[in-house]
Enzyme design. Structure first.
Site, PDB file in Angstrom:
ATOM      1  N   ASN A  85       1.026  -1.202  -0.108  1.00  0.00           N
ATOM      2  CA  ASN A  85       0.298   0.142  -0.008  1.00  0.00           C
ATOM      3  C   ASN A  85       1.061   1.141  -0.051  1.00  0.00           C
ATOM      4  O   ASN A  85       2.224   1.067   0.032  1.00  0.00           O
ATOM      5  CB  ASN A  85      -0.978  -0.094   1.090  1.00  0.00           C
ATOM      6  CG  ASN A  85      -2.145   0.736   0.852  1.00  0.00           C
ATOM      7  OD1 ASN A  85      -2.390   1.705   0.193  1.00  0.00           O
ATOM      8  ND2 ASN A  85      -3.288   0.183   1.095  1.00  0.00           N
ATOM      9  N   HIS A 100      23.748   1.551  11.861  1.00  0.00           N
ATOM     10  CA  HIS A 100      24.709   2.431  11.743  1.00  0.00           C
ATOM     11  C   HIS A 100      25.542   2.077  13.144  1.00  0.00           C
ATOM     12  O   HIS A 100      24.972   1.634  14.184  1.00  0.00           O
ATOM     13  CB  HIS A 100      24.096   3.962  11.923  1.00  0.00           C
ATOM     14  CG  HIS A 100      23.380   4.299  10.848  1.00  0.00           C
ATOM     15  ND1 HIS A 100      24.002   4.703   9.502  1.00  0.00           N
ATOM     16  CD2 HIS A 100      22.065   4.369  10.510  1.00  0.00           C
ATOM     17  CE1 HIS A 100      22.838   5.029   8.563  1.00  0.00           C
ATOM     18  NE2 HIS A 100      22.067   4.574   9.003  1.00  0.00           N
ATOM     19  N   ALA A 113      -0.113  -4.183  13.478  1.00  0.00           N
ATOM     20  CA  ALA A 113       0.250  -2.718  13.217  1.00  0.00           C
ATOM     21  C   ALA A 113       1.107  -2.060  14.119  1.00  0.00           C
ATOM     22  O   ALA A 113       0.919  -2.281  15.277  1.00  0.00           O
ATOM     23  CB  ALA A 113      -1.070  -1.849  13.068  1.00  0.00           C
ATOM     24  N   ARG A 150      13.718  -8.909  15.635  1.00  0.00           N
ATOM     25  CA  ARG A 150      14.218 -10.236  15.899  1.00  0.00           C
ATOM     26  C   ARG A 150      13.417 -10.987  14.841  1.00  0.00           C
ATOM     27  O   ARG A 150      12.540 -10.809  14.462  1.00  0.00           O
ATOM     28  CB  ARG A 150      14.227 -10.623  17.141  1.00  0.00           C
ATOM     29  CG  ARG A 150      12.764 -10.755  17.703  1.00  0.00           C
ATOM     30  CD  ARG A 150      12.861 -11.231  19.354  1.00  0.00           C
ATOM     31  NE  ARG A 150      12.585  -9.926  19.918  1.00  0.00           N
ATOM     32  CZ  ARG A 150      12.556  -9.866  21.225  1.00  0.00           C
ATOM     33  NH1 ARG A 150      12.016 -10.728  21.959  1.00  0.00           N
ATOM     34  NH2 ARG A 150      12.101  -8.496  21.554  1.00  0.00           N
ATOM     35  N   ARG A 159       0.514 -15.168  19.612  1.00  0.00           N
ATOM     36  CA  ARG A 159      -0.054 -16.613  19.534  1.00  0.00           C
ATOM     37  C   ARG A 159      -0.022 -17.265  18.232  1.00  0.00           C
ATOM     38  O   ARG A 159       0.414 -16.526  17.295  1.00  0.00           O
ATOM     39  CB  ARG A 159      -1.670 -16.350  20.188  1.00  0.00           C
ATOM     40  CG  ARG A 159      -2.446 -15.646  19.031  1.00  0.00           C
ATOM     41  CD  ARG A 159      -3.946 -15.843  19.266  1.00  0.00           C
ATOM     42  NE  ARG A 159      -4.670 -14.831  18.517  1.00  0.00           N
ATOM     43  CZ  ARG A 159      -5.072 -15.476  17.372  1.00  0.00           C
ATOM     44  NH1 ARG A 159      -4.864 -16.850  16.959  1.00  0.00           N
ATOM     45  NH2 ARG A 159      -5.919 -14.916  16.532  1.00  0.00           N
TER      46      ARG A 159
END
Length: 197
Positions: free
Chosen positions: A84, A114, A159, A165, A182
């Site tokens: 999107n 960085h 969201a 990780r 979950r």
């Protein structure tokens, strides 16, 4: 060894002052700019630019303007890829998306990191670590995926998450930092009403 080769091998490299990389980014940004100025109805022109810009595309994909990336050639998108508005991919290293990946608005995929050391940072050095996304992954709005992350297939990233990780297959993961909430189960097929005649 060139700065681009150093980046590919995972070493600190000069991303800010190397002439070759600066030129490659300028070329990429010109193509992004050209794509972003296309009329939404000019799908064939958009597709032509994106096929020139991106390292690998499949037959069917949709990227909604505006879209920005650093080099383009490090990006590989699978079949039925969809992003999107306001997708940003900082592709100093490879960014690989599987098939049927959906990206909501305002998502960022950044391979760039960085140095914590100020001298190295002020020299324009950075590191680029690849990002890999499996098949059938959905990213909610405003997700940031950080360098070196792998996200498994059939996973949903909620969201606003900051993914720093690896995330396994078949889960809902959310938060800052993103963590597994979950597993996705058969019961999720009944989450939303389905109209039946």
């Amino acid at each position: 060894m060139t700065e681009r080769e150093k980046a590919t091998l995972g070493y600190l490299y000069d991303a800010n002052y190397d002439a070759q990389l600066l030129e490659e980014r300028r070329h990429c940004k010109d193509l992004c700019h050209e794509f972003n100025l296309c009329k939404p109805s000019d799908v064939s022109r958009q597709e032509k630019i994106l096929r020139e810009l991106l390292g690998q595309t499949k037959r069917t994909f949709t990227i909604t303007a505006p879209f920005w990336c650093d080099y383009g050639y490090n990006i590989s998108i699978g079949e039925n890829f969809y992003s999107n508005h306001n997708c940003l991919i900082l592709d100093g290293a490879k960014v690989t998306f599987g098939d049927n990946v959906f990206v909501a608005p305002n998502c960022c995929f950044s391979t760039a990191g960085h140095p914590l050391d100020t001298e190295q940072r002020n020299q324009g050095l950075e590191i680029a670590l690849p990002i890999t996304v499996g098949d059938n992954v959905w990213f909610g709005a405003n997700v940031a995926v950080l360098p070196g992350v792998t996200i498994g297939s059939n996973t949903v990233i909620g969201a606003g998450s900051v993914v720093n990780r690896d995330i396994p297959d078949g889960v809902v993961a959310v938060g800052n930092p993103c963590r597994v909430l979950r597993k996705i189960t058969e019961a999720d097929k009944d989450k939303y009403p389905v109209y039946k005649e």
